[in-house]
Design a protein around this motif. Sequence first.
Motif, short mmCIF file in Angstrom:
data_model
loop_
_atom_site.label_atom_id
_atom_site.label_comp_id
_atom_site.label_asym_id
_atom_site.label_seq_id
_atom_site.Cartn_x
_atom_site.Cartn_y
_atom_site.Cartn_z
N ASN A 1 0.83 -1.20 0.00
CA ASN A 1 0.00 0.00 0.00
C ASN A 1 0.87 1.25 0.00
N ALA A 2 0.21 2.38 -0.18
CA ALA A 2 0.94 3.64 -0.33
C ALA A 2 1.76 3.99 0.90
N ALA A 3 1.29 3.56 2.07
CA ALA A 3 2.00 3.88 3.31
C ALA A 3 3.12 2.88 3.61
N GLY A 4 3.17 1.78 2.86
CA GLY A 4 4.19 0.77 3.12
C GLY A 4 3.94 -0.04 4.37
N THR A 5 2.69 -0.08 4.83
CA THR A 5 2.34 -0.81 6.04
C THR A 5 1.57 -2.07 5.68
N GLY A 6 1.04 -2.75 6.69
CA GLY A 6 0.18 -3.90 6.44
C GLY A 6 0.94 -5.20 6.37
N ALA A 7 0.32 -6.19 5.69
CA ALA A 7 0.88 -7.54 5.63
C ALA A 7 2.15 -7.59 4.78
N GLN A 8 2.95 -8.61 5.02
CA GLN A 8 4.16 -8.81 4.23
C GLN A 8 3.81 -9.01 2.76
N VAL A 9 4.65 -8.47 1.91
CA VAL A 9 4.45 -8.57 0.46
C VAL A 9 5.62 -9.32 -0.15
N GLN A 10 5.52 -9.58 -1.44
CA GLN A 10 6.57 -10.32 -2.14
C GLN A 10 7.92 -9.64 -1.95
N GLY A 11 8.91 -10.46 -1.57
CA GLY A 11 10.26 -9.96 -1.32
C GLY A 11 10.56 -9.72 0.14
N ASP A 12 9.53 -9.61 0.99
CA ASP A 12 9.74 -9.40 2.42
C ASP A 12 10.22 -10.67 3.10
N ARG A 13 10.84 -10.48 4.26
CA ARG A 13 11.11 -11.61 5.15
C ARG A 13 9.80 -11.96 5.85
N PRO A 14 9.44 -13.25 5.95
CA PRO A 14 8.18 -13.62 6.61
C PRO A 14 8.16 -13.15 8.06
N ALA A 15 6.97 -12.87 8.54
CA ALA A 15 6.80 -12.46 9.92
C ALA A 15 7.18 -13.59 10.87
N LEU A 16 7.54 -13.21 12.10
CA LEU A 16 7.82 -14.15 13.19
C LEU A 16 8.89 -15.17 12.80
N THR A 17 9.91 -14.69 12.06
CA THR A 17 11.01 -15.55 11.64
C THR A 17 12.34 -14.85 11.93
N PRO A 18 12.78 -14.83 13.18
CA PRO A 18 14.05 -14.18 13.50
C PRO A 18 15.22 -14.92 12.89
N ARG A 19 16.29 -14.20 12.63
CA ARG A 19 17.48 -14.85 12.06
C ARG A 19 18.12 -15.82 13.05
N HIS A 20 18.18 -15.42 14.30
CA HIS A 20 18.79 -16.28 15.32
C HIS A 20 17.82 -16.45 16.49
N SER A 21 17.75 -17.65 17.01
CA SER A 21 17.10 -17.90 18.30
C SER A 21 17.87 -19.03 18.96
N ALA A 22 18.06 -18.92 20.27
CA ALA A 22 18.92 -19.89 20.95
C ALA A 22 18.50 -20.03 22.40
N SER A 23 18.81 -21.20 22.95
CA SER A 23 18.57 -21.48 24.37
C SER A 23 19.77 -22.23 24.92
N LEU A 24 20.26 -21.79 26.07
CA LEU A 24 21.42 -22.40 26.71
C LEU A 24 21.09 -22.65 28.18
N TRP A 25 21.44 -23.83 28.65
CA TRP A 25 21.35 -24.15 30.08
C TRP A 25 22.54 -25.01 30.45
N SER A 26 23.21 -24.66 31.55
CA SER A 26 24.38 -25.41 31.96
C SER A 26 24.43 -25.48 33.48
N THR A 27 24.84 -26.64 34.00
CA THR A 27 24.97 -26.81 35.45
C THR A 27 26.34 -27.41 35.77
N TYR A 28 26.79 -27.11 36.98
CA TYR A 28 28.08 -27.65 37.44
C TYR A 28 27.94 -28.07 38.90
N ARG A 29 28.36 -29.32 39.20
CA ARG A 29 28.30 -29.81 40.58
C ARG A 29 29.59 -29.37 41.29
N VAL A 30 29.46 -28.33 42.10
CA VAL A 30 30.61 -27.74 42.78
C VAL A 30 31.12 -28.66 43.87
#
Length: 743
Positions: A631-660
């Motif tokens: 649209n004229a304002a460049g808002t709204g839903a993703q259009v051809q050529g856009d990166r899809p919504a809710l698709t981050p380049r990186h996502s990560a989870s880390l958990w580490s434990t140590y028995r002291v």
Amino acid sequence: MSNTSDFKKKSPHPSVGRSCFATLSIASSPLVPLGAMLLAGSMGALAQTPAPIEGKTLQTVTVKEQADVPQTKNSLRTTQSSIGKGTQALRDIPQSVTVVTERLMDDRNLDDFRELLRTTAGVTFQAGETGEEDVRLRGFSLGQAGDIYTDGLRDGTLYERDTFNNDRVEVLKGSASMLFGKGSTGGVVNQVSKQPFLMDQHEVTYTLGTGQEHHLTGDFNSHTGEDSAFRLNAMLHDANNYGATARKTGVAPTFRWGIGTRDEFLVGLYYLDVKGRPLYNHPWFSDNGTIVPSLPARNYYGLASDHLETQAAYATASHIRRLDVDSQIKTQFRHGRFKRDLWASAIRFATGTTRENLTDATVINRTPKGRIGISDVTQLQSDYTGKFNWGGKQHDLIAGVDLYHDDAKRANSFAGAASGLNTTVGTPNNGDWRADTRGAPAFNTFQSTNVGLYVQDTLALNSTVKLIGGLRYDRFKATYTTTGTSHARSDGLWSPRLGALYQPNDSASYYVSYGTSYNTSGDTYQFTPAAPSAKDANTPAEKSRNFEIGGKFELFDKRASLGVALFHSEKYNERNTDPDTAAQQNLLSGKRHATGMEFNLAGQITPKWEIFYNHTWIPNAKIDASNVALNAAGTGAQVQGDRPALTPRHSASLWSTYRVTPKLRLGGGLNYRGAQNPEGARHMLAPAFTTLDAMAEYNLTDTVTVKLNVTNLTDKLYADSLYRGFYAPGAPRAVQLTLKTLF
């Protein structure tokens, strides 16, 4: 740990058969006659077991009982999974699989299922108009939780889940329709229930936390006979997190007998009741297109009368017939009811509010949103798994049939009149309350039936190379009825799966795979609003495919497992239909893809140091074809050529434990999610965020442990679930003290 038990063939007790068929007879579903025949066949095979001949003893068969003791209680790592039908080694599954074990759930206090998914890389959330989150995996929708399973059977979509009865949660990433049927573009999530085992072992855990949290769980396992056991898991939860109350009650009794014998049976019940007040949404401000969260995450601005009440109640019966040491038939039957009643307040700043003039006196408007739904689900599944030699080659065969029937009612726009009870930024949880005057809901009805048949063979060409080929056929029928209008749809679809494994030794496995998936037009309980015929929705199924190449390795003297994969997922003929039927809005993008890498590491680096790490990197994601115009304002839903919504380049989870020390264990971790767009708001960007967690655990005695957890250590304010126009914040900092005793 595995135990090995010898057994002789046993004839079933007469009451067992009567009990199973009685269960089937009371379920009002068109699947019951076929289900009865399949289960009858399973029981019939049992009845045909020859009686012992006088003076002779039948041959003894040895079975390795994999589920005799909990597999994931004391480790962040597991080497086996049931997500691929039957029990398979993870190294034999030619796709990425992330497993959240019971140890990881306990370490991080992952009681809420959504919090568990947030610790899985590649998972994002869309916050819907009526509060139901649409879970995304690698950017592809799981169909408002339609691709979430429990013990291989499709789970209900309406209720708020808890992990009190979970032994582990398995996330299979990439197309999986060959195994599970419709859906599963980005992958599937399988919750594995706790099973009775042949030991007396009991555990009680109590957690006291911020927000007046009290959380009590009990896990009681009793060895009731030579080959039988009973297990009861129960949970009570009460919290008042600055007004957003939550009360949960759960109970799951299970009885299992014939454990380790030729014929094994299980009956179980599950009940979970959740009463809460939803934090429905927070409005955002924009800073040059970047979403700026503004209201504290712990603040509740809804009405005291707002509520989110969900309930799940189902019964499960299963029978395993072990044909020999390497083959079996497993039949499962489940019938349940799932409910959801949401009455929430959509929060909006008064007209004219900006970041610059925002103060404690700023007026907040509260607009009602409501939804009510009831779903009765009946399922029957029978799977064969077996190994045999044919043509001089080793074959590992899985085959089966599954049937699914959903009889659902929805009132998607069940909000009622506006209350006029506004508040201000400085007065959250002000106690305003009003009676529920919505009256009787005007339900839409949805009935669907799916019958699936599948077969897959893993052919060992030699000691190091295996080829995988599988095919599934599904017949899906559904009707959707609104006031005076009825739509119907019937689809027959084929889903292939191909793969190859190269395993040069027992510490390395390399693979390549190809699989497909599809989403029918009935997946969100509705059909195309603008269908040309009132009796036929013409929208065909979306289709997707996934290519993956990777490797799985055993490291550190086989104490840890590493998985690395490169994937390319694409959806074509895409139809993204907003589930808010009041909006009647179709967002069509036609075709898109996501290409990236997946990393999984779990296990012990040293005997004292454990780690869990999961990382999804998607550098290339794009909408390749779309009929949505810019649209004229460049808002709204993703259009051809856009990166899809809710698709981050990186996502990560880390958990580490140590028995002291022998008594003290310390742990820490993080969750990271990169920047992403909301669906339907291409001009907005939610910034990346990282949250930090910490844990300290001390063994007071051999059977009593005390543990301190601090989640979101820095009290990071971030936009978690996203939708066009608003967001739901991530959980604020919480401190929890847990006391656990074994006896």
